[in-house]
Design an enzyme around this catalytic site. Structure first.
Site, PDB file in Angstrom:
ATOM      1  N   GLU A  43      24.536  39.681  69.180  1.00  0.00           N
ATOM      2  CA  GLU A  43      23.533  39.761  68.257  1.00  0.00           C
ATOM      3  C   GLU A  43      23.597  38.312  67.534  1.00  0.00           C
ATOM      4  O   GLU A  43      24.428  37.695  67.320  1.00  0.00           O
ATOM      5  CB  GLU A  43      24.262  40.627  66.937  1.00  0.00           C
ATOM      6  CG  GLU A  43      23.328  40.898  65.857  1.00  0.00           C
ATOM      7  CD  GLU A  43      24.016  41.740  64.704  1.00  0.00           C
ATOM      8  OE1 GLU A  43      23.381  42.177  63.955  1.00  0.00           O
ATOM      9  OE2 GLU A  43      25.254  41.770  65.024  1.00  0.00           O
ATOM     10  N   LYS A 116      16.385  46.446  63.554  1.00  0.00           N
ATOM     11  CA  LYS A 116      17.662  47.301  63.236  1.00  0.00           C
ATOM     12  C   LYS A 116      17.511  48.180  62.012  1.00  0.00           C
ATOM     13  O   LYS A 116      16.996  47.886  61.104  1.00  0.00           O
ATOM     14  CB  LYS A 116      18.706  46.031  62.743  1.00  0.00           C
ATOM     15  CG  LYS A 116      20.012  46.538  62.611  1.00  0.00           C
ATOM     16  CD  LYS A 116      21.073  45.329  62.353  1.00  0.00           C
ATOM     17  CE  LYS A 116      22.467  45.924  62.241  1.00  0.00           C
ATOM     18  NZ  LYS A 116      23.278  44.540  62.062  1.00  0.00           N
ATOM     19  N   CYS A 153      24.290  46.180  66.432  1.00  0.00           N
ATOM     20  CA  CYS A 153      25.295  46.235  65.869  1.00  0.00           C
ATOM     21  C   CYS A 153      25.877  47.653  64.891  1.00  0.00           C
ATOM     22  O   CYS A 153      25.912  48.804  65.404  1.00  0.00           O
ATOM     23  CB  CYS A 153      25.376  45.054  64.910  1.00  0.00           C
ATOM     24  SG  CYS A 153      27.136  44.517  64.360  1.00  0.00           S
TER      25      CYS A 153
END
Length: 288
Positions: A43, A116, A153
């Protein structure tokens, strides 16, 4: 038989963005030399993890998706090496900013964008200051080597995200990551094993391989520091670890799966046949 080789890279990022990109490209090339068809890089690899602090100067690091220099550079390498390459980057979209990922196919074509969905906020991980929660929904792309879903993540802690990608046809799950020690004032906590187990559960519950790529090294912010614990891994469709890196390693891991055989095993377990979506209404609410 449809054998696909997956790779995860792992390295420490520095304040020098060009050096970080060069490191990422070196690892991608190493993975391709080992036969990788799909290569996952960590990431926000272009920079250090700037989200440790709330500093408006860091918004200058963001760039638009269209014509993105980093994505275009990595897409050129994907085309050269014939690999599928998810590219994590800090996106600016008008007045909003996102923690985003572009999925690049093995011919260099940019297939689309994922933003995200789950944005953390806590000591050392001040992402809500920078990132708007993603508005793309969970994405799955048809690539040269199969159908792949990507989270980013904090997304990896949510089983709903993994299942949503599986229901859209994902044959493997990919999670670029930046996670390490929990700095003060949080109590001492090493979440490495918990982090791994939750994703191993996603692999097992959805009967498909999973790849996680994390950074390593210690990065100092304005108020503290984080030591990223690396430990990137590849899990098989039962959740077992089949390849892993250590906490401080820089390098590449690879693992090969017959995705046709995995699909047969997934069907034989009946996990999707026996789902009861008529009973899952509580999943759409925050609480009772």
């Amino acid at each position: 038989m449809r054998n696909v080789t997956f790779a995860a890279t792992q390295f420490a990022s520095s304040p020098d963005s060009r050096a970080n990109i060069a490191k990422a490209k070196k690892r991608v090339r190493e993975a391709a030399a080992q036969g990788a068809n799909v290569v996952l890089v960590q990431e926000l690899f272009e920079t250090r993890y700037f989200c440790q602090d709330q500093n408006p100067e860091h918004f200058k690091l963001a760039s638009e998706f269209e014509g993105n220099a980093l994505v275009d550079e990595m897409a050129a390498q994907a085309r050269e090496l014939g690999v599928v390459l998810p590219v994590s980057f800090f996106e600016r979209a008008g007045h909003a900013h996102f923690n985003s990922l572009a999925l690049v196919d093995a011919d260099g074509a940019i297939l689309g964008l994922y933003r995200k969905s789950h944005i953390p906020a806590g000591p050392g991980y001040q992402e809500k200051f920078y990132f708007t929660p993603g508005d793309t929904g969970f994405r799955v792309w048809r690539t040269r080597f199969g159908m792949f879903g990507c989270g980013i993540c904090w997304d990896q802690w949510f089983p709903e995200a993994a299942r949503a990608m599986a229901l859209q046809g994902a044959e493997a799950l990919l999670y670029p990551t930046a996670i390490g020690t929990e700095p003060a004032p949080a109590p001492p906590l090493d979440s490495r094993d918990h982090w791994r187990r939750v994703m191993q559960g996603h692999a097992a519950a959805n009967c498909m391989p999973l790849v996680a790529s994390n950074r390593t090294g210690t990065e100092r912010g304005e108020a503290g520091e984080i030591t990223f614990y690396g430990s990137s891994f590849i899990a098989d469709a039962t959740g077992a670890l089949v390849a892993e890196l250590g906490r401080e390693d820089e390098g590449v891991i690879v693992a090969t799966f017959d995705l046709d055989e995995v699909a047969r095993a997934r069907a034989s377990w009946g996990l999707f046949r026996d789902r009861r979506p008529d009973l899952y209404d509580p999943l759409t609410k925050h609480g009772a």
